[in-house]
Structures are given as structure tokens and as C-alpha cells.
Design an enzyme around this catalytic site. Structure first.
Site, PDB file in Angstrom:
ATOM      1  N   HIS A  42       1.079  -1.316  -0.032  1.00  0.00           N
ATOM      2  CA  HIS A  42       0.262   0.085  -0.405  1.00  0.00           C
ATOM      3  C   HIS A  42       0.503   1.279  -0.069  1.00  0.00           C
ATOM      4  O   HIS A  42       0.464   2.198  -0.800  1.00  0.00           O
ATOM      5  CB  HIS A  42      -0.923  -0.133   1.242  1.00  0.00           C
ATOM      6  CG  HIS A  42      -2.005   0.936   1.655  1.00  0.00           C
ATOM      7  ND1 HIS A  42      -3.128   0.844   0.323  1.00  0.00           N
ATOM      8  CD2 HIS A  42      -2.272   2.198   2.157  1.00  0.00           C
ATOM      9  CE1 HIS A  42      -3.943   1.724   0.403  1.00  0.00           C
ATOM     10  NE2 HIS A  42      -3.541   2.431   1.781  1.00  0.00           N
ATOM     11  N   HIS A  44     -10.222   2.574  -1.303  1.00  0.00           N
ATOM     12  CA  HIS A  44     -10.686   2.218   0.151  1.00  0.00           C
ATOM     13  C   HIS A  44     -11.241   0.961   0.211  1.00  0.00           C
ATOM     14  O   HIS A  44     -12.111   1.462   0.281  1.00  0.00           O
ATOM     15  CB  HIS A  44     -10.957   3.524   0.508  1.00  0.00           C
ATOM     16  CG  HIS A  44     -10.663   4.200   2.093  1.00  0.00           C
ATOM     17  ND1 HIS A  44     -11.215   4.742   2.917  1.00  0.00           N
ATOM     18  CD2 HIS A  44      -9.018   4.082   2.663  1.00  0.00           C
ATOM     19  CE1 HIS A  44      -9.927   5.242   4.097  1.00  0.00           C
ATOM     20  NE2 HIS A  44      -8.649   4.616   3.724  1.00  0.00           N
TER      21      HIS A  44
END
Lengths: 765, 237
Positions: free
Chosen positions: A58, A104
Site C-alpha cells: 500500500h 479505499h
């Protein structure tokens, strides 16, 4: 997670760490050994957590960085490319546009409302951290099957729960902060069952002299933490987003953060009041991996180090360990580096907006991140180890590729066979159009976007529902056109061609409304990169995207990669999403898709081989998940682009709509529905009614032109070498489409079309 | 004429309203921060839309405690013109400057859409340049916009002509006997979209006239409301 923070001292050095601990901090043993080698000693618990978070997929992009280097990032109008909070391009001599898209997905799968809300919060902070006033939001959403009877009922209910929660979360946050949500996409496919994608894009405007960079500099300068108090929420969110969703992911709920849009609004106003102020050196928002990433990244960009005193961090609970504070992803926090001696000027602005600001550290010369807690050093890591020395996985180094080969993909379908299959499946083109309009991917998203304030900031000239949103710059003629595109079925069948097609499709959306593309941001949503075929698909998609961008001269200025989008029910479709920003010279002349009235001449511009491979009607409605997307024809695209630009400049167009999901039939239907006007159209019959009406191949646009401009348009098309077919005329209350020999393909009232379209999503929500 | 736009923490439409007042209507306009207590330089005060204090607790419930509200009471008492739009309307109700309350929409969701309004009273300072029965096309954007009041208060408002705008069909028709109607986006009693106080100098409305004051935004119907207020102040001077 609980076990890591349970009363074990932060400075404890596990020697050697067991597999369970490494799993929790998100490091492989190989990576751990690399860290020990770079550091020259064994890291303690806090340091392990910090390294794990910044080396996660990430934050560190370890599987993707190598490929992303292939994307073009430069153009004369690019003021800031990838690597900052967001990218910046020039709009006018004084103004610049700042934008980025971010995923998200994982939080939204588990806690849809807060997951989506904090996704919005995070992307907004990226924009105003650069000194820009956010003026628009777009959301690209994917959900599993929401129609009954197509999937196990429990799964369908979960999908619907996610859809409702995500939409409500976006509305809750975006509306409250006062940024209009002006566009986006919503598509459904069983591949997203219980594993939705939530990609949020934010666009801001900044006067060039007020741009702020996220970098620390000036030894001795104080570092302030502003906004929310730090709590244990979201600890290890970054590593959580880098693992597949499992049945146990529900237990990860504490890793999902809770948003406070009101606090964000205060931070936004205070930050913008400070942007361009000489006392401010740098601003960075706290996103994934919280204090660790914000301090490491600002220090890295400035080539300096930082000392942090955790005792000064405002906390929600006195019990917080150093580990938790360094990794907390509590929302609505900003890091601000101030010129020493000017603290009071900055603090005054925060007080005005009722915000807490704490002096938590100082810039130091030595490029290390040194963290103090209760009088002792709890972490001391070289800044470079956390940032540029994060592992990079290459095909030669422990992440090989295996040719991506989904069942049925990569071989073109026999067009006559497909035509026959579809004719048998639907009976008539009209029946196919009915089904296409009622599919959630095509159907009206009104029940979603009417929950979003899409008009606040009085800039919305064309809101959701069109090819692209058009936003004016208040007080100026110039404006922006914005679109997101991510049709995954094309990429699934042909990663390279499909991703290239997305780029052209996005550009065509902008050209249709009368804008010129400036730049893109991208969000690349894929399954686990540990699956070697997924990695191959990713690499080819990035190649295709890069090729198309270079061919049309549009750079990437920001982006995000989201891997591990898979769950117990399987992998998502490879879903690269493009957010494209274009410039509209005069917003009052922007053109919509609706037929504004009767008597307009309809033209079909552009040509293609009319294959049905990867079309909505074959792939989604008939489950023909096979075939090959057509090769991109860049010269043809450039000619079409030139034609559209000229036609817009000359004010010829009354309406324009590009051909995409559902082909020409759906394009015509949407033009009729939006304008509440019918049309009568005649088309060539070869190679077949279904190919003519439902192919999504090539880059094609339907335009409506007042009768007196028709000859001019034909002449322009001929000048530019664009295939141009005069197909009919607007008017009446029905959409009638015939083959050349008079064969009737479609004859439906506009009311019926509208009712089907309206129900596409609403019926199931 | 000088206009003020109050900025509460969480106001979102402050810049929009400022732009329309200063650039489109041409009024001398300034922002008024919520901590200010002196409004004596102003003739018109607008409470803009948004989410003051995040609408936490209840829309407008916290904003009414701001220092500026005390000054606003005094300003209104002196006859100054006060206009609350959306969240501003909610705050005026909470502050007791307007009667009644705004409850959650009957659909229980946020709604952002164009609506049609019928001018019910053209004799207020905010509607003098409009005509009775005129239909305006103006957008709404709210979750708590259902106007409610006890039956006797509702009757009183109707009798006194305090109902200024009502949601209606595009042709201006409406049916007062219907409790719920497709043209009424939030379930407001009597389809009420905007009211004035008894004295007529305080207006509250849920729709956003500042979003419909320029041609490029597809409607200029809202501008007349600001223009009316401007004219009223000019006449009073």
C-alpha cells in the site's frame, strides 16, 4: 494485533521474530532479513511495525513501482508529477488543477459506510495539503450482483449492504465538507461479489503562488501535528490493505477508521488560510501508516531527518504505546513544518478554526527518523530505509510473471457465430436494448447521486449522468471537464488493448463535451500480485495504458495501486480506473448528451470492426466471457479528436455522446432519454443487427447537429479523414432504428426507454 | 447597502452566497465570522447553507449558541433584513428567530435536486420583485428540510401570509390536501419551502437561490430574491 501491543515493551527486540509476529507487521522473512542487513542490527518492535507499514504494498508499491516507471509523466503543462500528495497541471497563467484518485476498497468491504467516508476524507486531504481548494469529487464504484435470482441471496444482500453503506458514507462525508460529487461510475459484476471497489477522486484549484509541497527542510524548524487526537484506530491499516480479505477480515474491524467530516472542514479552511504563507515550509496529511509515513516522506523529500516526541502527541487515550502512535491511522490529522520563529502566526490560524496544534518534533540534519517516548529513544531508522530502499519486486527478483490466461480470453470470437447466438438469446435487438438499459451498469444512477450534493460551490455546469462533468471556475469563462473510466471487461479479455481502450474512452468522453484532455490520475485495482498471472495482467495493462497515453500526449500525474482485491468468492476483474481532467475554454459552450429538440441531424463519427468481444451485451448479458478487444487505432483517434475539437470550436454541435457500454443502441437511447426527444435512425445492415447496434469496438461518437450545420460537419469529417455516417434525425416521441432495407430493429417510446433506464439501479436499491 | 454573510465553522455555501451578492447582485458584501458581535454596519445578513458544527446533535442546534446569534437577534429587532438559506434556515428556527422546525426528510435520505417553488407572498422585502403565483426553479440539497409546526402555528402562518414559498409542480399547481406529493421533496407540511417571521424581515428557505442566479447554472430565478432584498434596503434608506 492485540497481542503485539499487549504490555510488551516497545523497545523489545524479538530475536528472531516468529512467523506470527512477522505476519502481523506485514513482512516476509526475506524482507525482515533485508531490513536487518540495511540497518546493521535487529529492529525493535516499534521499528518493525514502521518498516512493515512503509514496506507494505500500500505504501511502498513494491510489486508495481517498476512497471509504473513506464508511464509517461511529463508534459509542458505538468507542474507536479507523481510522488507528492497529488499531481498538478496548469490550467491558466494563474491557476493550476490538483488532483488524485485513491482506493479505499478493503475498509469499504468490511465497514462500507466508514470505509467509504474515510476514503473521501483521505483524498480530500491530499488535495488541500497542496494548498488547493477542493472543488469536485468523483467516485468509481464496483459492486457484486444486486439483482435477485442471479446469485446466492446471502451474497446479494451483502452486496446491497455494501452499496447502500458506501453511497451513504460518501454522501455523509462529501456533503458535510461541502465539496460537490459531480461524477463517477457504478458497475456491477459477480466478480465483485462481497469484494467491492471504492475509488475516490478529488480535484482542486490553486493559484500557482500558493502551491504547497509536502517536504521538510530547515534544520531546527518545528513540526506540528494538527487536527484530531491520535487514537488506536486503524493501527496497521496499511498492512491490512495489503492482504487478501478472508472470512476473518471482520475481526479486523478496529483497523477501519471513523471519520469526522466537520473536523476535516476546519482543517481544510485553516490549511488553505495558511497556504502560501511564508511561515509554512511544508504540509503533509496523515494517511496510511500515519505519523510514520508522513514524517518519513516529508523528511525524504527534503533530504533531512526528523526527531519526534511522542509525549507531545495529543492522545485520545493515555494508554497508547509508541507502536500504536507511530502506526495509528486516526483521520483528520495534518503535519505542518513551520519556519522557526514564526510559530505564533501559524498557531493563531489554527486557534481561529478551533483546532489543536501540538509541537511534536523538529527537523534535523542527520537523515534519520528518531522517535522519543517517555524519555527514551524507541525508534531510530534511516529515512532512506523507510522510503527509497523499500523492496522492489521485479520479474527477476522473487516476483516472476506467468502469462495471464483467463479462460476464453485472447482469441477473437467469430462474429457470425456471436451474432447468431445473440439473435437466439434475445429474439430481437429491441429485447436486447431493454435488457441492456435495465442492467445496473447502464441504468440510471440517479438514486445514488441525488444523495450527493453535486451543486455546492456553484461550479457545476454539467453534473452526474453525462459523458463528463463540466465545472466552471467561478468568475471565469474557463472550466474543467472530469471523467472516470474503468470498464474492466475489456481489460479482463485483453489487458494491453483493454487498458489502452480505457484511455481513449476517457479522452473521448472529454472531447464529446467540448474539452481538451490535460492529464490523468489512475487507480489500478487488481487481485493478489502473488498470483503470477495477476502480476502479468497488471504489467500488460500498465504497458497498454502507457502506450495510449504517449500516443495521445496525455501524462499521468498521480495515482494509486490497490492489490489483493480478492475474497473467499474469488478475484475481482482487473480494474484499472482512469480519472481524466480536461480543459474547457468556455463553459457556456459545453455540450451535453441529451437531444435538445426535434429536427437535428444525427451523425455517427468514427468507424470500427464492429466486433462484439467484451461488449456489455455479450460479456455481461450473455455470459460470453471470451474474445479479444480490437487493437487501438491511434491515427484514427487523432483524426476524430481533431474533428471534434474543430466542430466544438465552430459551435456546430447541439449534442454529442460517445459509444461505450451497450454500444450504439444504448448511446442513442440515452440521448433520447436525457433530452426527452425521440429519433429516427437508419443503419447499414452488415455485418448484422447486433454488431451494428451493440458493438463497443473502436472510438465512435454520435453527434446531433442543427440542419444548417450538417453539410459543414460532413465537410469537416471529410477534411479530417473521419468516417461519417448521416444516420437520421431527432424528433417525435419514439426511438426508431431500421436497417437499410427497411427492416425494423427498434421501435420504442422514449417513456419506455426512460422507465427501463430509471429502474436499472433503483429497482434493486 | 451592505450585506454580510455569516461564516460558522462548517458553513459551505458562504463563498457561493458571497459571490452572488457581490458579483451578480452587486452589493457591497463582507464575511461575518461567527465570533463577531457587531453587525451595525450591515443592512442584510445572510446565514448560508452548510453543516455548521457538522450538524452534530441537530442541524443548527450548536450554531445558535454562537456569539453572532445574540447580535443577530438585536439586528432583526431593529428591522434589519435576515435571510437563512438551508442550514441558515435551520439555525434561524433553532435560534427562535423563525417559528417551527426542520425535521429529517420523509425519504430519510439527503436529497440534491431541482425543485419548483410557487411564490405565495410577493409583498415581503425578499419577494417584492416577484409576482404572486410565479414559479421559480431552484435546487435543494438537504437531509433535514421537512418543515413542521403544530397545527395552530401552521394555521397562524397561513393566515398571516408568512408562507412565502411552497413546493409545486412545474406549472405552479399543488394540492394542500396532499400530505405527500412527488413535487414536495422532503414531506414539508403544507409543502412549505420558505417562511418569514411575523414582521416580515426574517426569511428562511430550504432551496438555494444562490445556486440559481446565473445563466450558466441553468436558472437565474434565485437572483430576484437577492435583488428584492437589495431594493427593499435601498427604499428604506
Amino acid at each position: 494485533m492485540a497481542r503485539v501491543r499487549e504490555r510488551i515493551p516497545d523497545t523489545f527486540v524479538p530475536d528472531p521474530p516468529d512467523d506470527e509476529l512477522l505476519r502481523r507487521v506485514g513482512l516476509t522473512r526475506h524482507e525482515y532479513e533485508r531490513a536487518v542487513g540495511l540497518l546493521g542490527r535487529k529492529p525493535n518492535l516499534v521499528e518493525l511495525g514502521m518498516i512493515g507499514a512503509l514496506w507494505s504494498e500500500h505504501c511502498g508499491y513494491k510489486s508495481s513501482r517498476l512497471y509504473l516507471r513506464e508511464l509517461p509523466t511529463e508534459a509542458p503543462w505538468v507542474l507536479q508529477g507523481p510522488g507528492e500528495n497529488a499531481g498538478i497541471v496548469e490550467l491558466t497563467e494563474e491557476l493550476a488543477v490538483v488532483f488524485k484518485i485513491e482506493s479505499h476498497n478493503h475498509p469499504s468491504a468490511i465497514e462500507p459506510f466508514q470505509g467509504a467516508a474515510t476514503g473521501i476524507g483521505g483524498i480530500i486531504r491530499d488535495i488541500f495539503a497542496m494548498g488547493a481548494r477542493p472543488i469536485a469529487l468523483l467516485d468509481s464504484l464496483r459492486f457484486g450482483e444486486i439483482r435477485p435470482g442471479k446469485v446466492n441471496e446471502e451474497v446479494r444482500r451483502r452486496n446491497l449492504y455494501q452499496l447502500h453503506g458506501v453511497v451513504a458514507g460518501i454522501a455523509h462525508y462529501g456533503n458535510c465538507v461541502g465539496i460537490p460529487t459531480v461524477g463517477g461510475e457504478l458497475m456491477t459484476d459477480p466478480a465483485y461479489n462481497t469484494t467491492p471497489l471504492v475509488n475516490c477522486m478529488c480535484v482542486g484549484l490553486v493559484r500557482k503562488e500558493r502551491m504547497v509541497r509536502a517536504r521538510a527542510s530547515g534544520v531546527g524548524n518545528p513540526v506540528f501535528l494538527v487536527g484530531a487526537r491520535t487514537g488506536p484506530d486503524g493501527v496497521q491499516g496499511a498492512t491490512f490493505a495489503s492482504a487478501e480479505l478472508t472470512e476473518r477480515s471482520e475481526e479486523d474491524r478496529p483497523a477501519v477508521q471513523v471519520g469526522d467530516p466537520f473536523l476535516e472542514k476546519l482543517l481544510l479552511e485553516a490549511t488553505l488560510e495558511l497556504a502560501g504563507h511564508p511561515a509554512v515550509v511544508g504540509i503533509q496529511d496523515l494517511g496510511a501508516a500515519g505519523l510514520t509515513s508522513s514524517t518519513a516522506e516529508t523528511a525524504a523529500r527534503g533530504g533531512v531527518g526528523m526527531e519526534l516526541n511522542l509525549d507531545a502527541v495529543p492522545k485520545r487515550s493515555a494508554e497508547l504505546s509508541a507502536y500504536e502512535m507511530m502506526l495509528s491511522e486516526s483521520q483528520e490529522r495534518m503535519l505542518i513544518i513551520v519556519r522557526a520563529g514564526n510559530e505564533e502566526e501559524v498557531l493563531r490560524v489554527f486557534r481561529k478554526w478551533d483546532l489543536d496544534a501540538a509541537l511534536v518534533g523538529r527537523v534535523i540534519e542527520e537523515p534519520v527518523l528518531r522517535v522519543f517516548h517517555r524519555g527514551e529513544v524507541v525508534a531510530e531508522l534511516p529515512v532512506g530505509l523507510l522510503t527509497e530502499e523499500a523492496p522492489l519486486y521485479t520479474p527477476d527478483y522473487c516476483r516472476p510473471r506467468e502469462p495471464y490466461r483467463p479462460a476464453g480470453a485472447g482469441q477473437p470470437l467469430c462474429r457470425d457465430e456471436v451474432e447468431a447466438t445473440l439473435a437466439k438469446r434475445f429474439g430481437s435487438p429491441a429485447a436486447a436494448l431493454r435488457e441492456a438499459l435495465a442492467h445496473p451498469t447502464v441504468g440510471s444512477k440517479l438514486p445514488v447521486w441525488r444523495q450527493y450534493d453535486h451543486m455546492v460551490r456553484i461550479g457545476t455546469v454539467a453534473g452526474p449522468g453525462g459523458d463528463a462533468a463540466v465545472i466552471r471556475v467561478v468568475g471565469e469563462r474557463v472550466g474543467l471537464a472530469l471523467t472516470t473510466d474503468g470498464t474492466a471487461r475489456w481489460v479482463y479479455l485483453s489487458p494491453h488493448r483493454g487498458a489502452a481502450k480505457l484511455v481513449l474512452e476517457a479522452a473521448l468522453n472529454l472531447l464529446s463535451v467540448g474539452a481538451e484532455p490535460l492529464a490523468i490520475t489512475n487507480c489500478l485495482n487488481f487481485a493478489s500480485p502473488e498470483d503470477l498471472q495477476v502480476m502479468d495482467c497488471f504489467a500488460r495493462a500498465v504497458e497498454g495504458m502507457g502506450e495510449a497515453l504517449r500516443e495521445i500526449g496525455v501524462p499521468v500525474v498521480s495515482g494509486n495501486v490497490s492489490f489483493y482485491n480478492e475474497g473467499p468468492l474469488g478475484k475481482v476483474l482487473p480494474t484499472p480506473v482512469i480519472g481524466m481532467v480536461g480543459k474547457v475554454e468556455d463553459v457556456s459552450r459545453a455540450v451535453g448528451m441529451g437531444l435538445p429538440g426535434p429536427g437535428l441531424e444525427l451523425f455517427l463519427l468514427g468507424s470500427s470492426d464492429l466486433r462484439l468481444d467484451g461488449s456489455l451485451i455479450a460479456f455481461d448479458l450473455t455470459e460470453i466471457r471470451a474474445g479479444e478487444v480490437e487493437p487501438p487505432d491511434y491515427p484514427a483517434f487523432r483524426r476524430l479528436r481533431e474533428l471534434l475539437s474543430r466542430a466544438h470550436r465552430e459551435g456546430l454541435m447541439a449534442a454529442a455522446h460517445d459509444i461505450s457500454d451497450g454500444g450504439l443502441a444504448v448511446t442513442l437511447a440515452e440521448m433520447c432519454i436525457t433530452g426527452s426527444t425521440g429519433a429516427e435512425v437508419t443503419l447499414p445492415e452488415g455485418p448484422g443487427a447486433f454488431a451494428r447496434l451493440f458493438s463497443e469496438a473502436g472510438q465512435r461518437v454520435v453527434v446531433a447537429v442543427p440542419a444548417e450545420g450538417a453539410d459543414r460537419l460532413s465537410a469537416l469529417a471529410e477534411d479530417n479523414g473521419v468516417a461519417c455516417l448521416r444516420i437520421g434525425r431527432s424528433g417525435g416521441g419514439r426511438l426508431i432504428v431500421r436497417g437499410e432495407s427497411g427492416q425494423e430493429w427498434i421501435d420504442m417510446s422514449v417513456e419506455e426507454l426512460a422507465a427501463l433506464h430509471r429502474g436499472g439501479v433503483e429497482r434493486w436499491m | 447597502m451592505r450585506a454580510g454573510v455569516i461564516v460558522f465553522p462548517g458553513s459551505n455555501c458562504d463563498h457561493d452566497t458571497f459571490h452572488v451578492l457581490s458579483q451578480i447582485v452587486g452589493a457591497d458584501t463582507r464575511f461575518v465570522f461567527h465570533r463577531e458581535t457587531d453587525l451595525s454596519d450591515l443592512d442584510l445578513v445572510v446565514l448560508p447553507g452548510g453543516f455548521s458544527y457538522g450538524d452534530y446533535l441537530r442541524a443548527g442546534a450548536i450554531a445558535r449558541l454562537s456569539p453572532v446569534i445574540e447580535a443577530l437577534h438585536e439586528f432583526a429587532q431593529r428591522g434589519g433584513l435576515v435571510m437563512g438559506i438551508c442550514n441558515g434556515f435551520q439555525i434561524l428556527c433553532e435560534a427562535g428567530l423563525l417559528p417551527g422546525a426542520l425535521a429529517v426528510n420523509t425519504c430519510l435520505e439527503f436529497r440534491c435536486q431541482w425543485v419548483h417553488l410557487r411564490v405565495e407572498n410577493a409583498a415581503t422585502p425578499f419577494t417584492s420583485s416577484l409576482s404572486p403565483g410565479q414559479v421559480l426553479r431552484i435546487p435543494i440539497a438537504h437531509q433535514e428540510g421537512r418543515y413542521i409546526a403544530p397545527p395552530d402555528l401552521l394555521e397562524e402562518l397561513e393566515e398571516n401570509g408568512q408562507v412565502v414559498f411552497r413546493y409545486c409542480r412545474p406549472d405552479g399547481s399543488l394540492d394542500l390536501k396532499e400530505r405527500e406529493a412527488p413535487y414536495n421533496p422532503n414531506g414539508s407540511l403544507n409543502h412549505i419551502a420558505g417562511i418569514v417571521n411575523r414582521q416580515g424581515n426574517v426569511l428562511g428557505m430550504m432551496p438555494h437561490p444562490e445556486r440559481a442566479s446565473e445563466k450558466v447554472l441553468s436558472s437565474e430565478d434565485g437572483r430576484a430574491i437577492f435583488m428584492s432584498a437589495l431594493a427593499a434596503v435601498g427604499a428604506a434608506r
